[in-house]
Design a protein around this motif. Structure first.
Motif, PDB file in Angstrom:
ATOM      1  N   ALA A 239     -14.598  19.259  -5.619  1.00  0.00           N
ATOM      2  CA  ALA A 239     -13.615  19.389  -4.530  1.00  0.00           C
ATOM      3  C   ALA A 239     -14.133  20.353  -3.454  1.00  0.00           C
ATOM      4  N   LYS A 240     -14.742  21.447  -3.914  1.00  0.00           N
ATOM      5  CA  LYS A 240     -15.256  22.444  -2.953  1.00  0.00           C
ATOM      6  C   LYS A 240     -16.377  21.867  -2.089  1.00  0.00           C
ATOM      7  N   ALA A 241     -17.137  20.940  -2.641  1.00  0.00           N
ATOM      8  CA  ALA A 241     -18.211  20.311  -1.850  1.00  0.00           C
ATOM      9  C   ALA A 241     -17.635  19.588  -0.631  1.00  0.00           C
ATOM     10  N   HIS A 242     -16.440  19.033  -0.788  1.00  0.00           N
ATOM     11  CA  HIS A 242     -15.805  18.344   0.351  1.00  0.00           C
ATOM     12  C   HIS A 242     -15.433  19.322   1.464  1.00  0.00           C
ATOM     13  N   VAL A 243     -14.949  20.491   1.051  1.00  0.00           N
ATOM     14  CA  VAL A 243     -14.563  21.496   2.049  1.00  0.00           C
ATOM     15  C   VAL A 243     -15.796  21.924   2.843  1.00  0.00           C
ATOM     16  N   VAL A 244     -16.883  22.148   2.127  1.00  0.00           N
ATOM     17  CA  VAL A 244     -18.118  22.571   2.784  1.00  0.00           C
ATOM     18  C   VAL A 244     -18.642  21.468   3.714  1.00  0.00           C
ATOM     19  N   ALA A 245     -18.522  20.225   3.282  1.00  0.00           N
ATOM     20  CA  ALA A 245     -19.000  19.097   4.103  1.00  0.00           C
ATOM     21  C   ALA A 245     -18.190  18.993   5.401  1.00  0.00           C
ATOM     22  N   ILE A 246     -16.887  19.158   5.290  1.00  0.00           N
ATOM     23  CA  ILE A 246     -16.026  19.120   6.487  1.00  0.00           C
ATOM     24  C   ILE A 246     -16.392  20.266   7.437  1.00  0.00           C
ATOM     25  N   GLU A 247     -16.530  21.461   6.845  1.00  0.00           N
ATOM     26  CA  GLU A 247     -16.876  22.637   7.645  1.00  0.00           C
ATOM     27  C   GLU A 247     -18.189  22.427   8.398  1.00  0.00           C
ATOM     28  N   ARG A 248     -19.151  21.853   7.698  1.00  0.00           N
ATOM     29  CA  ARG A 248     -20.472  21.599   8.283  1.00  0.00           C
ATOM     30  C   ARG A 248     -20.351  20.765   9.562  1.00  0.00           C
ATOM     31  N   MET A 249     -19.525  19.739   9.506  1.00  0.00           N
ATOM     32  CA  MET A 249     -19.391  18.880  10.684  1.00  0.00           C
ATOM     33  C   MET A 249     -18.570  19.571  11.779  1.00  0.00           C
ATOM     34  N   ILE A 250     -17.500  20.235  11.384  1.00  0.00           N
ATOM     35  CA  ILE A 250     -16.664  20.926  12.386  1.00  0.00           C
ATOM     36  C   ILE A 250     -17.492  21.972  13.129  1.00  0.00           C
ATOM     37  N   GLU A 251     -18.331  22.693  12.375  1.00  0.00           N
ATOM     38  CA  GLU A 251     -19.136  23.753  12.999  1.00  0.00           C
ATOM     39  C   GLU A 251     -20.411  23.213  13.646  1.00  0.00           C
ATOM     40  N   GLY A 252     -20.606  21.910  13.577  1.00  0.00           N
ATOM     41  CA  GLY A 252     -21.777  21.291  14.205  1.00  0.00           C
ATOM     42  C   GLY A 252     -23.094  21.640  13.536  1.00  0.00           C
ATOM     43  N   LYS A 253     -23.033  21.943  12.235  1.00  0.00           N
ATOM     44  CA  LYS A 253     -24.257  22.330  11.528  1.00  0.00           C
ATOM     45  C   LYS A 253     -25.000  21.138  10.942  1.00  0.00           C
ATOM     46  N   ASN A 254     -24.412  19.963  11.061  1.00  0.00           N
ATOM     47  CA  ASN A 254     -25.069  18.784  10.492  1.00  0.00           C
ATOM     48  C   ASN A 254     -26.357  18.478  11.251  1.00  0.00           C
ATOM     49  N   LYS A 255     -27.376  18.031  10.507  1.00  0.00           N
ATOM     50  CA  LYS A 255     -28.689  17.786  11.126  1.00  0.00           C
ATOM     51  C   LYS A 255     -28.828  16.369  11.646  1.00  0.00           C
ATOM     52  N   ALA A 256     -27.913  15.499  11.229  1.00  0.00           N
ATOM     53  CA  ALA A 256     -27.917  14.116  11.719  1.00  0.00           C
ATOM     54  C   ALA A 256     -26.467  13.655  11.759  1.00  0.00           C
ATOM     55  N   LYS A 257     -26.244  12.541  12.479  1.00  0.00           N
ATOM     56  CA  LYS A 257     -24.855  12.071  12.573  1.00  0.00           C
ATOM     57  C   LYS A 257     -24.359  11.574  11.218  1.00  0.00           C
ATOM     58  N   TYR A 258     -25.305  11.096  10.398  1.00  0.00           N
ATOM     59  CA  TYR A 258     -24.932  10.616   9.063  1.00  0.00           C
ATOM     60  C   TYR A 258     -25.804  11.327   8.045  1.00  0.00           C
ATOM     61  N   GLU A 259     -25.175  11.934   7.061  1.00  0.00           N
ATOM     62  CA  GLU A 259     -25.934  12.629   6.020  1.00  0.00           C
ATOM     63  C   GLU A 259     -25.397  12.237   4.638  1.00  0.00           C
ATOM     64  N   ILE A 260     -26.284  12.364   3.663  1.00  0.00           N
ATOM     65  CA  ILE A 260     -25.931  12.033   2.276  1.00  0.00           C
ATOM     66  C   ILE A 260     -26.285  13.227   1.402  1.00  0.00           C
ATOM     67  N   PHE A 261     -25.400  13.566   0.475  1.00  0.00           N
ATOM     68  CA  PHE A 261     -25.707  14.633  -0.487  1.00  0.00           C
ATOM     69  C   PHE A 261     -25.328  14.213  -1.902  1.00  0.00           C
ATOM     70  N   ASN A 262     -26.210  14.505  -2.841  1.00  0.00           N
ATOM     71  CA  ASN A 262     -25.875  14.373  -4.260  1.00  0.00           C
ATOM     72  C   ASN A 262     -24.983  15.539  -4.658  1.00  0.00           C
ATOM     73  N   ILE A 263     -23.928  15.231  -5.384  1.00  0.00           N
ATOM     74  CA  ILE A 263     -23.060  16.305  -5.870  1.00  0.00           C
ATOM     75  C   ILE A 263     -22.999  16.235  -7.404  1.00  0.00           C
ATOM     76  N   GLY A 264     -23.806  17.085  -8.006  1.00  0.00           N
ATOM     77  CA  GLY A 264     -23.868  17.161  -9.467  1.00  0.00           C
ATOM     78  C   GLY A 264     -24.284  18.564  -9.857  1.00  0.00           C
ATOM     79  N   THR A 265     -24.590  18.729 -11.156  1.00  0.00           N
ATOM     80  CA  THR A 265     -25.010  20.061 -11.631  1.00  0.00           C
ATOM     81  C   THR A 265     -26.522  20.193 -11.695  1.00  0.00           C
ATOM     82  N   GLY A 266     -27.183  19.025 -11.761  1.00  0.00           N
ATOM     83  CA  GLY A 266     -28.633  19.042 -11.978  1.00  0.00           C
ATOM     84  C   GLY A 266     -29.015  18.979 -13.458  1.00  0.00           C
ATOM     85  N   ASN A 267     -28.022  18.919 -14.353  1.00  0.00           N
ATOM     86  CA  ASN A 267     -28.320  18.850 -15.793  1.00  0.00           C
ATOM     87  C   ASN A 267     -27.919  17.501 -16.374  1.00  0.00           C
TER      88      ASN A 267
END
Ligand code: UD1
Length: 338
Positions: A239-267
């Motif tokens: 859930a927190k990943a969604h908040v960060v993703a929204i913030e990223r776009m609102i603050e204009g920190k996104n590096k491209a108009k469309y981005e993809i992120f894996n959301i897992g633990t890595g294990n």
């Protein structure tokens, strides 16, 4: 303000809580086809905020338009979709109609009403049986083996093409691994209708005595203990990943108009390890047996999360043991078990 479509559901309700706690105003839209008002009620109890709720089917464009007219959100998190793999194979048109049409309506209305940012809930299912592990966002997608999986790929493509073509739109697709667990308050959690298809709700219902016996689907896979490996991600972390993703776009920190992120633990964690951990942390014995493999299961998948860690500044924080405790606390709460 953020519109959360599918906000009454499992991941949607947890995300609504995190958005509110991060200071966002939220409006929830949900047709309650696979959820009920208990998710919305739980959000209110946790946050003390009466979140505006609209019962609307995102496939009904004119009804959804009213939500766009009434509420002045700049961002949308689009969860609303069907998600049962087996059902999607049996009735693919139900999945194509619902999942694609709702996505297209949301994007169309965002353009028309000049709303900027959209997060789409995608899935690690797009990777299929990956050739290399862990999977990065660059790992090629495999041809989908279910209509459900295909709708995730197609919605990613719709989003990519739309935000690339249309000025004023930006989008992030989050590819979730296996979301599990519940809010620490035990006031919201996963509430599957009928027999659970996913592992953790089946485990908790077995522990609660609702299911007689958990079937572990296969112990002869080429993995350390023979059962499948998955990346189980805590739903609050997700859930927190969604908040960060929204913030990223609102603050204009996104590096491209469309981005993809894996959301897992890595294990990668095996089914048998998960069952063992669940028993240990909750101090109970689970009735389970080894059963044949389930058709369509991939052997192993887990995430390379470096992009989300480095770019979003997000990482999974909750320990698996705590997540498994929260899953059982939630099940006990809804069943009235002491
Ligand atoms: C499944 C979907 C995936 C979807 C995700 C949504 C398939 C092939 N994949 O992922 O596309 O995005 O749900 O939540 O269906 N297991 C048991 N016994 C059970 C249930 C599950 O042993 O009663 C095992 C499965 O074989 C698997 C693991 O537990 O190895 C996780 O299963 P599940 O929770 O259904 O998730 P996925 O199959 O990874």
């Amino acid at each position: 303000m953020v519109l959360v479509s599918g906000g009454a559901g499992y991941i949607g309700s947890h995300t609504t809580v995190e958005l509110i706690e991060a200071g966002y105003d939220v409006v929830v839209a949900d047709n309650l086809s696979n959820s009920d008002m208990s998710g919305v009620e739980g959000v209110r109890k946790i946050t003390g905020v009466e979140v505006p709720f609209v019962q609307v089917d995102c496939c009904d464009k004119e009804a959804l338009r009213e939500v766009f007219k009434k509420y002045d959100f700049d961002s949308v998190i689009h969860f609303a979709a069907f998600k049962a793999v087996g059902e999607s194979v049996a009735d693919p048109m139900k999945y194509y109609r619902n999942n694609l049409l709702s996505m297209m309506n949301v994007v169309d209305l965002m353009r028309e009403y000049k709303r900027q940012n959209i997060v789409f809930s995608s899935s690690a299912t797009v990777y299929g049986e990956a050739e290399e592990l862990p999977v990065t966002e660059q790992t090629p997608r495999q041809a989908a083996t279910s209509a459900y999986g295909n709708t995730k790929q197609m919605c990613e493509d719709i989003l990519r093409d739309a935000v690339t073509a249309y000025e004023g739109l930006k989008g992030i697709a989050l590819r979730y691994f296996n979301p599990i667990g519940a809010h620490p308050s035990a006031l919201i959690g996963e509430l599957p209708r009928g027999v659970p298809q996913n592992l953790v709700p089946f485990i908790t219902q077995t522990a609660a005595g609702i299911r007689e016996c958990l079937s572990v689907f296969g112990n002869d896979y080429p993995t350390p203990d023979g059962s499948c490996l998955r990346d189980y991600i805590d739903v609050v972390d997700l859930a927190k990943a969604h908040v960060v993703a929204i913030e990223r776009m609102i603050e204009g920190k996104n590096k491209a108009k469309y981005e993809i992120f894996n959301i897992g633990t890595g294990n990668g964690v095996s089914v048998l390890e998960l069952v063992e951990s669940f028993q240990r942390v909750n101090d109970l014995k689970l009735n389970y047996k080894i059963a044949p493999r389930r058709a369509g299961d991939v052997v192993a998948i887990w995430a390379d999360t470096s992009l989300a860690n480095n770019e979003l500044g997000w990482r999974a924080e909750r320990e698996l043991d705590d997540t498994l405790r929260s899953a059982w606390a939630w099940e006990k709460n809804i069943r009235g078990i002491k």
